[in-house]
Motif scaffolding. Structure first.
Motif, short mmCIF file in Angstrom:
data_model
loop_
_atom_site.label_atom_id
_atom_site.label_comp_id
_atom_site.label_asym_id
_atom_site.label_seq_id
_atom_site.Cartn_x
_atom_site.Cartn_y
_atom_site.Cartn_z
N ILE A 51 111.52 -27.30 111.85
CA ILE A 51 112.86 -27.82 112.10
C ILE A 51 112.85 -29.32 111.82
O ILE A 51 111.79 -29.95 111.78
CB ILE A 51 113.33 -27.56 113.55
N ASP A 52 114.04 -29.85 111.61
CA ASP A 52 114.17 -31.30 111.40
C ASP A 52 114.53 -32.03 112.69
O ASP A 52 114.36 -33.25 112.77
CB ASP A 52 115.24 -31.57 110.35
N GLY A 61 128.62 -25.47 109.56
CA GLY A 61 128.36 -24.88 108.25
C GLY A 61 127.55 -25.77 107.33
O GLY A 61 127.15 -25.34 106.25
N LYS A 62 127.28 -26.99 107.77
CA LYS A 62 126.52 -27.93 106.94
C LYS A 62 125.10 -28.14 107.45
O LYS A 62 124.30 -28.80 106.80
CB LYS A 62 127.24 -29.27 106.87
N VAL A 63 124.81 -27.61 108.64
CA VAL A 63 123.46 -27.64 109.17
C VAL A 63 123.01 -26.21 109.47
O VAL A 63 123.85 -25.34 109.73
CB VAL A 63 123.35 -28.50 110.46
N THR A 64 121.74 -25.98 109.41
CA THR A 64 121.17 -24.68 109.76
C THR A 64 120.73 -24.72 111.22
O THR A 64 119.97 -25.62 111.60
CB THR A 64 119.97 -24.33 108.86
N VAL A 65 121.22 -23.80 112.03
CA VAL A 65 120.84 -23.74 113.44
C VAL A 65 119.67 -22.78 113.58
O VAL A 65 119.79 -21.58 113.28
CB VAL A 65 122.02 -23.30 114.32
N ASP A 112 123.86 -37.88 108.34
CA ASP A 112 122.61 -37.57 107.64
C ASP A 112 122.06 -36.19 108.00
O ASP A 112 121.11 -35.72 107.36
CB ASP A 112 121.54 -38.62 107.97
N MET A 113 122.63 -35.54 109.03
CA MET A 113 122.12 -34.24 109.46
C MET A 113 122.49 -33.13 108.50
O MET A 113 121.94 -32.02 108.58
CB MET A 113 122.65 -33.91 110.87
N GLU A 114 123.43 -33.40 107.59
CA GLU A 114 123.85 -32.37 106.64
C GLU A 114 122.64 -31.85 105.85
O GLU A 114 121.83 -32.62 105.34
CB GLU A 114 124.89 -32.92 105.68
N GLY A 115 122.51 -30.52 105.80
CA GLY A 115 121.41 -29.89 105.08
C GLY A 115 120.13 -29.75 105.88
O GLY A 115 119.14 -29.20 105.38
N LYS A 116 120.14 -30.21 107.12
CA LYS A 116 118.95 -30.16 107.97
C LYS A 116 118.97 -28.94 108.88
O LYS A 116 120.01 -28.30 109.10
CB LYS A 116 118.83 -31.43 108.81
N GLU A 136 126.83 -28.02 124.39
CA GLU A 136 127.32 -29.34 124.04
C GLU A 136 126.91 -29.71 122.62
O GLU A 136 127.69 -30.29 121.86
CB GLU A 136 126.79 -30.37 125.04
N GLY A 137 125.68 -29.37 122.25
CA GLY A 137 125.22 -29.64 120.89
C GLY A 137 126.05 -28.93 119.84
O GLY A 137 126.42 -29.51 118.82
N ALA A 138 126.35 -27.65 120.11
CA ALA A 138 127.19 -26.89 119.18
C ALA A 138 128.59 -27.49 119.08
O ALA A 138 129.20 -27.55 118.00
CB ALA A 138 127.27 -25.43 119.63
#
Length: 318
Positions: A187-188, A166-170, A137-141, A154-156
């Motif tokens: 941020i989400d 490429g599917k989430v904005t950092v 569900d994080m895609e686009g967030k 670790e998160g990356a």
């Protein structure tokens, strides 16, 4: 409590008993950067040692720039040195691998474990408004990782492993801004690693409502980290256990420490852990089950205590 660059907990003056005096045991405990949760833990351990031994143990807490430095200093330290590091670094040092390549030293083979302390625990924290219930569900967030920390790296890594690159904005911001950014809708979610319960997650859960994501068995296996469960009710609105990953952290010394001192430190640590948990909840998650995270030898003095209480040990630890 004010945390100075170096905090020294000094034992009371020796009490004269008849014609003799009680000997004071001095220990240097090297942990983490001043102001960090692990530096605070070190101060709590120092205070617990003083109280638990009636002032017979004096612990001086030293600031550290990191676990690698802690291990490297084994080469020049004596039998009064205690330090913290993830168990994996001990294996790397003893094998002369990675950051220890070309820096091997016989002193690394003399490192001995004493006791586990709270683990670095991964938290993927999503706002309730984001509607995110799983990693898919994080895609686009928009996610804040911070920079330079274990949690950020670790998160990356997890974003890549779980097909989200490429599917989430950092977000380009520091982790210290995470809670405010979450409140303001900038941020989400954010990623943080530390002992649980994590102060920034407590704040976010209480002020804006969050969902801390769980990892499934496949994701945990992919991460190559240690499984950890954060019990239901740890954070506001958390009705179920959170299954996540962690990086174990252990307190070590070397074979230069005498058996009686290692025994006393280990015994006092476990006998005061419950009192420490009353002051800081992160100690509540520590148990002798975490001895299984120790992948190298345990100090004979500590082994004596673990045998007394019937704690499980394996052949590689003896």
């Amino acid at each position: 409590m004010t945390f100075l660059r170096s905090v020294s907990v000094i034992a009371a003056a020796a009490i004269v008993l008849g014609s003799g005096a009680a000997a004071e045991t001095r220990v240097t405990y090297k942990s983490a950067k001043a102001g960090s949760s692990y530096f605070q833990m070190a101060v709590q351990i120092a205070e617990a040692m003083k109280k638990g031994t009636g002032g017979d143990v004096s612990v001086t807490v030293e600031e550290s720039q990191g676990s690698v430095q802690n291990v490297m200093e084994v080469r020049a330290r004596g039998g009064d040195y205690v330090f913290t590091t993830p168990p994996a670094l001990i294996g790397l040092a003893q094998g002369g691998k990675a950051m220890f390549e070309g820096k091997g030293d016989p002193a690394f083979d003399e490192i001995r474990a004493l006791f586990p302390i709270p683990s670095l625990t991964m938290h993927f924290v999503m706002s309730a408004d984001s509607g995110v219930q799983s990693f898919a569900d994080m895609e686009g967030k928009t996610i804040l990782l911070g920079s330079g920390s274990f949690g950020a790296r670790e998160g990356a890594k997890y974003i890549e492993l779980f097909g989200l690159e490429g599917k989430v904005t950092v977000a380009d911001s520091e982790l210290s801004n995470a809670v405010n950014a979450l409140k303001n809708g900038q941020i989400d979610g954010f990623v943080t690693a530390g002992s649980w319960p994590a102060p920034n997650v407590i704040e976010a859960a209480a002020s804006t409502g969050v969902k801390v994501l769980s990892l499934d068995d496949t994701q945990i296996e992919m991460s190559k980290r240690t499984r950890l469960t954060i019990p239901a009710g740890t954070y506001a609105g958390q009705s179920e256990d959170i299954t996540t990953t962690s990086l174990p952290v252990v307190a070590y010394t070397t074979s230069k420490m005498d058996d009686d001192t290692a025994y006393l430190l280990t015994k006092t640590y476990w006998e005061t852990r419950e009192d420490m948990a009353g002051d800081a909840a992160w100690w509540a998650g520590v148990s002798t089950d975490m001895l299984s995270n120790i992948t190298s030898r345990i100090h004979p003095g500590a082994i004596r205590y673990y045998k007394e209480i019937g704690a499980p040990l394996n052949d590689a630890q003896m």
